[in-house]
Design a protein around this motif. Sequence first.
Motif, mmCIF file in Angstrom:
data_model
loop_
_atom_site.group_PDB
_atom_site.id
_atom_site.type_symbol
_atom_site.label_atom_id
_atom_site.label_comp_id
_atom_site.label_asym_id
_atom_site.label_seq_id
_atom_site.Cartn_x
_atom_site.Cartn_y
_atom_site.Cartn_z
ATOM 1 N N UNK A 28 -35.454 11.781 -10.268
ATOM 2 C CA UNK A 28 -34.484 12.697 -9.668
ATOM 3 C C UNK A 28 -34.698 12.837 -8.167
ATOM 4 N N UNK A 29 -33.595 12.875 -7.434
ATOM 5 C CA UNK A 29 -33.608 13.048 -5.983
ATOM 6 C C UNK A 29 -32.647 14.169 -5.625
ATOM 7 N N UNK A 30 -33.023 14.997 -4.649
ATOM 8 C CA UNK A 30 -32.192 16.134 -4.258
ATOM 9 C C UNK A 30 -31.539 15.905 -2.901
ATOM 10 N N UNK A 31 -30.315 16.403 -2.766
ATOM 11 C CA UNK A 31 -29.597 16.414 -1.487
ATOM 12 C C UNK A 31 -29.029 17.813 -1.308
ATOM 13 N N UNK A 32 -29.274 18.429 -0.143
ATOM 14 C CA UNK A 32 -28.825 19.808 0.057
ATOM 15 C C UNK A 32 -27.519 19.908 0.835
ATOM 16 N N UNK A 33 -26.874 18.770 1.069
ATOM 17 C CA UNK A 33 -25.587 18.769 1.760
ATOM 18 C C UNK A 33 -24.812 17.523 1.363
ATOM 19 N N UNK A 34 -23.515 17.557 1.595
ATOM 20 C CA UNK A 34 -22.693 16.390 1.294
ATOM 21 C C UNK A 34 -23.076 15.222 2.198
ATOM 22 N N UNK A 35 -23.451 15.532 3.442
ATOM 23 C CA UNK A 35 -23.858 14.473 4.374
ATOM 24 C C UNK A 35 -25.080 13.727 3.849
ATOM 25 N N UNK A 36 -26.079 14.485 3.381
ATOM 26 C CA UNK A 36 -27.279 13.867 2.827
ATOM 27 C C UNK A 36 -26.945 13.089 1.557
ATOM 28 N N UNK A 37 -26.041 13.640 0.751
ATOM 29 C CA UNK A 37 -25.637 12.954 -0.483
ATOM 30 C C UNK A 37 -24.996 11.609 -0.164
ATOM 31 N N UNK A 38 -24.112 11.580 0.840
ATOM 32 C CA UNK A 38 -23.471 10.326 1.233
ATOM 33 C C UNK A 38 -24.517 9.303 1.669
ATOM 34 N N UNK A 39 -25.524 9.746 2.426
ATOM 35 C CA UNK A 39 -26.574 8.834 2.885
ATOM 36 C C UNK A 39 -27.316 8.223 1.702
ATOM 37 N N UNK A 40 -27.671 9.062 0.733
ATOM 38 C CA UNK A 40 -28.410 8.580 -0.433
ATOM 39 C C UNK A 40 -27.550 7.665 -1.304
ATOM 40 N N UNK A 41 -26.281 8.019 -1.477
ATOM 41 C CA UNK A 41 -25.384 7.191 -2.280
ATOM 42 C C UNK A 41 -25.112 5.849 -1.613
ATOM 43 N N UNK A 42 -25.197 5.840 -0.303
ATOM 44 C CA UNK A 42 -24.982 4.609 0.448
ATOM 45 C C UNK A 42 -26.135 3.634 0.266
ATOM 46 N N UNK A 43 -27.335 4.180 0.063
ATOM 47 C CA UNK A 43 -28.540 3.354 0.024
ATOM 48 C C UNK A 43 -29.073 3.104 -1.382
ATOM 49 N N UNK A 44 -28.591 3.861 -2.372
ATOM 50 C CA UNK A 44 -29.171 3.784 -3.714
ATOM 51 C C UNK A 44 -28.105 3.759 -4.796
ATOM 52 N N UNK A 45 -28.497 3.237 -5.936
ATOM 53 C CA UNK A 45 -27.642 3.299 -7.120
ATOM 54 C C UNK A 45 -28.159 4.409 -8.023
ATOM 55 N N UNK A 46 -27.278 5.316 -8.416
ATOM 56 C CA UNK A 46 -27.648 6.400 -9.323
ATOM 57 C C UNK A 46 -26.888 6.259 -10.635
ATOM 58 N N UNK A 47 -27.514 6.752 -11.702
ATOM 59 C CA UNK A 47 -26.887 6.694 -13.018
ATOM 60 C C UNK A 47 -26.091 7.961 -13.324
ATOM 61 N N UNK A 48 -26.366 9.031 -12.575
ATOM 62 C CA UNK A 48 -25.655 10.292 -12.788
ATOM 63 C C UNK A 48 -25.796 11.155 -11.545
ATOM 64 N N UNK A 49 -24.745 11.929 -11.252
ATOM 65 C CA UNK A 49 -24.775 12.871 -10.132
ATOM 66 C C UNK A 49 -24.515 14.273 -10.668
ATOM 67 N N UNK A 50 -25.427 15.202 -10.356
ATOM 68 C CA UNK A 50 -25.243 16.616 -10.681
ATOM 69 C C UNK A 50 -24.770 17.287 -9.399
ATOM 70 N N UNK A 51 -23.566 17.837 -9.410
ATOM 71 C CA UNK A 51 -22.891 18.201 -8.165
ATOM 72 C C UNK A 51 -22.423 19.654 -8.152
ATOM 73 N N UNK A 52 -22.878 20.399 -7.138
ATOM 74 C CA UNK A 52 -22.390 21.761 -6.918
ATOM 75 C C UNK A 52 -21.050 21.684 -6.186
#
Length: 224
Positions: A28-52
């Motif tokens: 599990x990896x955490x992102x505290x903003x949409x900007x950080x989430x975009x950065x992580x999604x750009x660099x990694x493949x995830x199997x599921x996103x838990x989204x506020x």
Amino acid sequence: MCKILVVDDDKDLSFIICEMLESYGYRATAADSSEKAFELLKENKYHLVLLDINLPEITGFELCRELRRASNVPVIFASARTSESDRIESFDIGGDDYIPKPYSMQELLSRVKALIRRAYGSAEERIIEFGNVRVNISTRTVTKNGGKVSLSLREFDLLSYLCENKNAAIPKEKLISEVWGAFSEVEASTLTVHIRWLREKLEDEPANPKFIKTVFKVGYMLEV
């Protein structure tokens, strides 16, 4: 190992969720903003996103809309916003589940397990065989003629995606999105190189591949 991205501006809650998920074998990896989430999604493949929903800069709804343009990764919305209109919108824009806050960690875990099971199949071993090659997707191992084949992380992710979509022509853009990340800026030439490496390791005649085929003007296909 399934990778989960937790997107929530409540850092304490995200930490607790990530700790819980990792105790059950997820990464599990955490992102505290949409900007950080975009950065992580750009660099990694995830199997599921838990989204506020309530995030700085842009809402979780907007992030999900952008994500759906590039990926079908399962999304669970988790939010204190519990109106019927919010729930309906979450599904209309591509969300797969909605869990209202506050929720128990056990309920969240059950929903995560159920969605991953629906999206990727059961926890039983998933094995694909072609020629003298055996790919165990569950354990991320590959053998050829009974001997272990060493693959890099990206090589295995690429092979795994081809295996799970065997006998289907997959566009290059789709492969890049699914293997390198939804917002990746990886060039098609990088994909071409990884395909060549897979052929060199798995095909008997890499220059005349029998299984990992090029589909003219489309992309690639694992033909089995």
